[in-house]
Design a protein around this motif. Structure first.
Motif, mmCIF file in Angstrom:
data_model
loop_
_atom_site.group_PDB
_atom_site.id
_atom_site.type_symbol
_atom_site.label_atom_id
_atom_site.label_comp_id
_atom_site.label_asym_id
_atom_site.label_seq_id
_atom_site.Cartn_x
_atom_site.Cartn_y
_atom_site.Cartn_z
ATOM 1 N N TYR A 16 34.118 108.663 74.923
ATOM 2 C CA TYR A 16 34.325 109.293 73.520
ATOM 3 C C TYR A 16 33.334 108.820 72.416
ATOM 4 O O TYR A 16 33.617 107.654 72.298
ATOM 5 C CB TYR A 16 35.776 109.635 72.771
ATOM 6 C CG TYR A 16 36.729 110.356 73.890
ATOM 7 C CD1 TYR A 16 36.823 111.852 73.709
ATOM 8 C CD2 TYR A 16 37.505 109.630 74.754
ATOM 9 C CE1 TYR A 16 37.635 112.468 74.320
ATOM 10 C CE2 TYR A 16 38.439 110.208 75.639
ATOM 11 C CZ TYR A 16 38.472 111.807 75.370
ATOM 12 O OH TYR A 16 39.196 112.460 76.321
ATOM 13 N N TYR A 106 31.002 103.988 71.509
ATOM 14 C CA TYR A 106 31.994 104.782 72.432
ATOM 15 C C TYR A 106 33.297 104.257 72.778
ATOM 16 O O TYR A 106 33.159 102.872 72.739
ATOM 17 C CB TYR A 106 31.155 105.008 73.848
ATOM 18 C CG TYR A 106 30.122 106.185 73.602
ATOM 19 C CD1 TYR A 106 30.192 107.564 73.566
ATOM 20 C CD2 TYR A 106 28.709 105.512 73.198
ATOM 21 C CE1 TYR A 106 29.157 108.364 73.330
ATOM 22 C CE2 TYR A 106 27.626 106.647 73.114
ATOM 23 C CZ TYR A 106 27.893 107.932 73.025
ATOM 24 O OH TYR A 106 26.713 108.577 73.094
ATOM 25 N N ASP A 126 41.875 113.803 74.512
ATOM 26 C CA ASP A 126 40.951 114.689 73.461
ATOM 27 C C ASP A 126 41.708 114.816 72.343
ATOM 28 O O ASP A 126 41.168 114.306 71.010
ATOM 29 C CB ASP A 126 40.626 116.051 73.768
ATOM 30 C CG ASP A 126 39.503 116.246 75.060
ATOM 31 O OD1 ASP A 126 38.840 115.152 75.463
ATOM 32 O OD2 ASP A 126 39.355 117.226 75.622
ATOM 33 N N VAL A 129 42.270 111.044 70.843
ATOM 34 C CA VAL A 129 40.998 110.337 70.137
ATOM 35 C C VAL A 129 40.424 111.139 68.961
ATOM 36 O O VAL A 129 39.950 110.594 67.984
ATOM 37 C CB VAL A 129 39.759 110.612 71.151
ATOM 38 C CG1 VAL A 129 38.455 110.150 70.708
ATOM 39 C CG2 VAL A 129 39.999 109.611 72.409
ATOM 40 N N GLU A 130 41.021 112.648 68.911
ATOM 41 C CA GLU A 130 40.740 113.161 67.603
ATOM 42 C C GLU A 130 41.334 112.535 66.433
ATOM 43 O O GLU A 130 40.831 112.527 65.549
ATOM 44 C CB GLU A 130 40.993 114.696 67.700
ATOM 45 C CG GLU A 130 40.348 115.662 66.561
ATOM 46 C CD GLU A 130 39.019 115.368 66.390
ATOM 47 O OE1 GLU A 130 38.632 115.572 65.239
ATOM 48 O OE2 GLU A 130 38.060 115.126 67.243
ATOM 49 N N ARG A 133 39.952 109.461 65.372
ATOM 50 C CA ARG A 133 38.535 109.979 64.569
ATOM 51 C C ARG A 133 39.080 110.119 63.207
ATOM 52 O O ARG A 133 38.315 109.658 62.144
ATOM 53 C CB ARG A 133 37.738 111.082 65.013
ATOM 54 C CG ARG A 133 37.001 110.725 66.473
ATOM 55 C CD ARG A 133 36.115 111.964 66.976
ATOM 56 N NE ARG A 133 35.279 111.481 67.932
ATOM 57 C CZ ARG A 133 35.410 112.491 69.037
ATOM 58 N NH1 ARG A 133 36.444 113.362 69.192
ATOM 59 N NH2 ARG A 133 34.690 111.941 70.091
#
Length: 138
Positions: A16, A106, A126, A129-130, A133
């Protein structure tokens, strides 16, 4: 004689891109307070045995930080819940990598578990990790 159901563990790997510096990201992958901001509902550390307790949906899972290198990676191995886990423990490793060519950072995820739905596991990471972020603004 009872037969034990042995679930085979699988290794999930994903990369990611995260728009943040490695030095900024490292505390989020290695400390209880950092992991509690994006990875689990809460994370505590037991100072006596240095074990981490991850809380998800009111369930707790204990793990040890078995390997780490500052600003590079952290690996957590879950403490065994049965004999099979003792022989072949589940773990996750979060690795920070810098691509010289693209100047990008990454997060490389390694998840070794008996989770058998690859798509659901991918969706889970996903989402996690979102959340990372959003937490770091990257």
């Amino acid at each position: 004689m009872a037969t034990l159901s042995m679930s085979k563990k699988k290794l999930f790997i994903a990369d990611y891109e995260i728009h943040a510096s490695i030095k900024m990201l490292y505390p989020y992958i290695q400390t209880a307070s950092g992991l509690a901001e994006w990875f689990a509902d809460d994370v505590t550390i037991n100072n006596e045995d240095k074990s981490f307790t991850f809380f998800w949906d009111s369930e707790e899972h204990k793990a040890r930080l078995t390997a780490h290198r500052t600003n590079h990676f952290a690996r957590f191995e879950f403490l065994p819940e049965n004999d099979n886990d003792s022989r072949d423990p589940s773990y996750f490793e979060l690795r920070l990598e810098f691509n010289e060519l693209t100047q990008s950072v990454y997060l490389k995820v390694f998840d070794y578990s008996d989770f058998d739905d690859h798509k659901e596991l991918h969706d889970l990471w996903d989402g996690l990790v979102e959340a990372l972020r959003k937490t770091v603004g990257g």
